[in-house]
Design a protein around this motif. Sequence first.
Motif, PDB file in Angstrom:
ATOM      1  N   ARG A 158       0.764  -1.314  -0.047  1.00  0.00           N
ATOM      2  CA  ARG A 158      -0.060  -0.031   0.047  1.00  0.00           C
ATOM      3  C   ARG A 158       0.917   1.355  -0.142  1.00  0.00           C
ATOM      4  O   ARG A 158       1.714   1.368   0.661  1.00  0.00           O
ATOM      5  CB  ARG A 158      -1.042   0.170   1.011  1.00  0.00           C
ATOM      6  N   PHE A 159       0.467   2.477  -0.951  1.00  0.00           N
ATOM      7  CA  PHE A 159       1.108   3.479  -1.045  1.00  0.00           C
ATOM      8  C   PHE A 159       1.076   4.464   0.253  1.00  0.00           C
ATOM      9  O   PHE A 159      -0.105   4.489   0.531  1.00  0.00           O
ATOM     10  CB  PHE A 159       0.939   4.262  -2.341  1.00  0.00           C
ATOM     11  N   ILE A 160       2.060   4.821   0.973  1.00  0.00           N
ATOM     12  CA  ILE A 160       1.840   5.735   2.110  1.00  0.00           C
ATOM     13  C   ILE A 160       2.131   7.210   1.858  1.00  0.00           C
ATOM     14  O   ILE A 160       1.318   7.840   1.604  1.00  0.00           O
ATOM     15  CB  ILE A 160       2.445   4.928   3.282  1.00  0.00           C
ATOM     16  N   VAL A 161       3.380   7.411   1.949  1.00  0.00           N
ATOM     17  CA  VAL A 161       4.022   8.822   1.714  1.00  0.00           C
ATOM     18  C   VAL A 161       4.984   8.712   0.594  1.00  0.00           C
ATOM     19  O   VAL A 161       5.868   8.036   0.627  1.00  0.00           O
ATOM     20  CB  VAL A 161       4.535   9.326   2.900  1.00  0.00           C
ATOM     21  N   GLY A 162       4.760   9.613  -0.538  1.00  0.00           N
ATOM     22  CA  GLY A 162       6.142   9.418  -1.413  1.00  0.00           C
ATOM     23  C   GLY A 162       5.713  10.939  -2.366  1.00  0.00           C
ATOM     24  O   GLY A 162       4.768  11.370  -2.303  1.00  0.00           O
ATOM     25  N   VAL A 163       6.811  11.077  -3.257  1.00  0.00           N
ATOM     26  CA  VAL A 163       6.619  12.026  -3.922  1.00  0.00           C
ATOM     27  C   VAL A 163       6.038  11.387  -5.501  1.00  0.00           C
ATOM     28  O   VAL A 163       5.867  12.593  -6.259  1.00  0.00           O
ATOM     29  CB  VAL A 163       8.059  12.755  -4.394  1.00  0.00           C
ATOM     30  N   CYS A 164       6.245  10.315  -5.620  1.00  0.00           N
ATOM     31  CA  CYS A 164       5.399   9.881  -6.922  1.00  0.00           C
ATOM     32  C   CYS A 164       3.767   9.289  -6.474  1.00  0.00           C
ATOM     33  O   CYS A 164       3.646   8.737  -5.587  1.00  0.00           O
ATOM     34  CB  CYS A 164       6.311   8.690  -7.314  1.00  0.00           C
ATOM     35  N   VAL A 165       3.026   9.600  -7.291  1.00  0.00           N
ATOM     36  CA  VAL A 165       1.564   9.137  -7.118  1.00  0.00           C
ATOM     37  C   VAL A 165       1.594   7.774  -7.876  1.00  0.00           C
ATOM     38  O   VAL A 165       1.326   7.753  -9.251  1.00  0.00           O
ATOM     39  CB  VAL A 165       0.606  10.152  -7.998  1.00  0.00           C
ATOM     40  N   ALA A 225      20.491   9.862  -1.270  1.00  0.00           N
ATOM     41  CA  ALA A 225      21.308  10.896  -2.076  1.00  0.00           C
ATOM     42  C   ALA A 225      21.036  12.238  -1.186  1.00  0.00           C
ATOM     43  O   ALA A 225      20.354  12.462  -0.791  1.00  0.00           O
ATOM     44  CB  ALA A 225      20.908  10.900  -3.411  1.00  0.00           C
ATOM     45  N   PRO A 226      22.195  13.101  -1.641  1.00  0.00           N
ATOM     46  CA  PRO A 226      22.136  14.392  -0.666  1.00  0.00           C
ATOM     47  C   PRO A 226      20.972  15.032  -1.123  1.00  0.00           C
ATOM     48  O   PRO A 226      20.429  15.234  -2.181  1.00  0.00           O
ATOM     49  CB  PRO A 226      23.261  15.228  -1.354  1.00  0.00           C
ATOM     50  N   GLY A 227      20.254  15.732   0.064  1.00  0.00           N
ATOM     51  CA  GLY A 227      19.178  16.243  -0.163  1.00  0.00           C
ATOM     52  C   GLY A 227      17.691  15.335  -0.527  1.00  0.00           C
ATOM     53  O   GLY A 227      16.685  15.919  -0.605  1.00  0.00           O
ATOM     54  N   ALA A 228      18.001  14.223  -0.576  1.00  0.00           N
ATOM     55  CA  ALA A 228      16.749  13.095  -0.918  1.00  0.00           C
ATOM     56  C   ALA A 228      16.117  12.571   0.216  1.00  0.00           C
ATOM     57  O   ALA A 228      16.746  12.738   1.410  1.00  0.00           O
ATOM     58  CB  ALA A 228      17.171  12.192  -1.720  1.00  0.00           C
ATOM     59  N   LYS A 229      14.835  12.450   0.369  1.00  0.00           N
ATOM     60  CA  LYS A 229      14.116  11.559   1.252  1.00  0.00           C
ATOM     61  C   LYS A 229      14.667  10.048   1.241  1.00  0.00           C
ATOM     62  O   LYS A 229      14.619   9.787   0.175  1.00  0.00           O
ATOM     63  CB  LYS A 229      12.707  11.735   1.142  1.00  0.00           C
ATOM     64  N   TYR A 283       9.602  12.533   9.869  1.00  0.00           N
ATOM     65  CA  TYR A 283      10.918  12.471   9.775  1.00  0.00           C
ATOM     66  C   TYR A 283      11.423  12.451   8.016  1.00  0.00           C
ATOM     67  O   TYR A 283      12.611  11.817   7.820  1.00  0.00           O
ATOM     68  CB  TYR A 283      11.318  11.013  10.173  1.00  0.00           C
ATOM     69  N   ASN A 284      10.581  13.529   7.546  1.00  0.00           N
ATOM     70  CA  ASN A 284      10.792  13.433   5.960  1.00  0.00           C
ATOM     71  C   ASN A 284      11.267  12.187   5.323  1.00  0.00           C
ATOM     72  O   ASN A 284      12.429  12.251   4.745  1.00  0.00           O
ATOM     73  CB  ASN A 284      11.811  14.602   5.910  1.00  0.00           C
ATOM     74  N   ALA A 285      10.426  11.350   5.176  1.00  0.00           N
ATOM     75  CA  ALA A 285      10.888  10.172   4.235  1.00  0.00           C
ATOM     76  C   ALA A 285       9.629   9.656   3.349  1.00  0.00           C
ATOM     77  O   ALA A 285       8.675   9.883   3.659  1.00  0.00           O
ATOM     78  CB  ALA A 285      11.324   9.012   5.541  1.00  0.00           C
ATOM     79  N   ASP A 286      10.165   8.906   2.439  1.00  0.00           N
ATOM     80  CA  ASP A 286       9.397   8.106   1.551  1.00  0.00           C
ATOM     81  C   ASP A 286       9.194   6.562   2.050  1.00  0.00           C
ATOM     82  O   ASP A 286      10.123   6.146   2.079  1.00  0.00           O
ATOM     83  CB  ASP A 286       9.673   8.350  -0.194  1.00  0.00           C
ATOM     84  N   VAL A 287       7.884   6.568   2.239  1.00  0.00           N
ATOM     85  CA  VAL A 287       7.723   5.012   3.042  1.00  0.00           C
ATOM     86  C   VAL A 287       6.533   4.325   2.411  1.00  0.00           C
ATOM     87  O   VAL A 287       5.383   5.006   1.967  1.00  0.00           O
ATOM     88  CB  VAL A 287       7.493   5.030   4.508  1.00  0.00           C
TER      89      VAL A 287
END
Length: 347
Positions: A7-14, A37-41, A69-73
């Motif tokens: 299940r998609f939770i939090v991310g920059v891609c839909v 990577a630098p600056g990446a979640k 915590y600013n992460a894509d999960v």
Amino acid sequence: MVKGIGRFIVGVCVAAALAALGCEGGGGQAAAPGAAAPGAKPKLAYITNGVAPFWTIAEKGVIDGAKEYNADVSVVMPSDVNDQMQRVEDLLIRGLDGIAISPIDAENQVPLINKAAAKAKLITQDSDAPKSDRLVYIGIDNYVAGRMAGQLVKEAIPGGGKVAILVGRLEGDNARKRRQGVLDELLDRADTSAGSDPLGEVLKGAKYTVVATLTDQIDAAKAKSNAEDMMSAHPDLVGLIGLNAYHTPALLEAVKQAGKMSSIQIVGFDEQDATLRAIQDGEVVGTVVQNPYMYGKESVRVLAALVRGDDSVVPPGKFISLPARQIRKANLPEFWADLKQKTQKTQ
């Protein structure tokens, strides 16, 4: 909730959960395994051991943790051990920075867990794999939780008698230790958490006799059937002890249908609404609860920190304890209110 679907939770891609793990972070540069990577979640995966309301609560913790915590999960809920292993393999191919997993079969999954740990930051949550290369375990002390369930049995059935234990499966480290805790408490034994009593033996103590431990492979209908079999085989049975979240509602249904509510007590685990209502209505003395919301949130906190190079989140014993609690009618309102606040659940 459909079994076997991440299940998609939090991310920059839909996109769906697994596709989300393939999104680029920051400036579009792919991160090295286990490091964003630098600056990446950080790209993380939270893998459960099945599909259940328990994990829906954990999922809410993951959502809140990803924001904080600013992460894509992504949350992946496999249907069984084979599905879980395949999901891990798929995630490794797609690439990600961290994994929090509840191993279904800790002993036999060590090679796969170690393979994943070599490519990403990997922790265990809910159930441990202590022989693996996992960095830390987040959860309860399941042996202590088992003893807590045994204490509730003693409250519910102070005179002793015959009881049966029901559990989904015993391959997991959590289930085995819970059972040993119950046994040691009821049989007034010292700590045998490192071992495992045979399933087929009747175990007798001074007051309590454990007539059987029955597995059901996380099948509520089978759990109900097992309870019916125990009541039929032992007309003088006085207690049923369920070690998974779905057990209390299933066992309660079996006992009600058998017309034995006045003679058989039920003690369970976790906080399904039906279980909490049964405590509220006086049908069940109590349950031992974990903290699935914090399993999710803490997993994100720890993995995000590890991926960012902060190893201080791992304590010396490599165990982050979220203690189990006994819920009875007296402390039920406060517990239920807190659960509702965290998950927006309605009673």
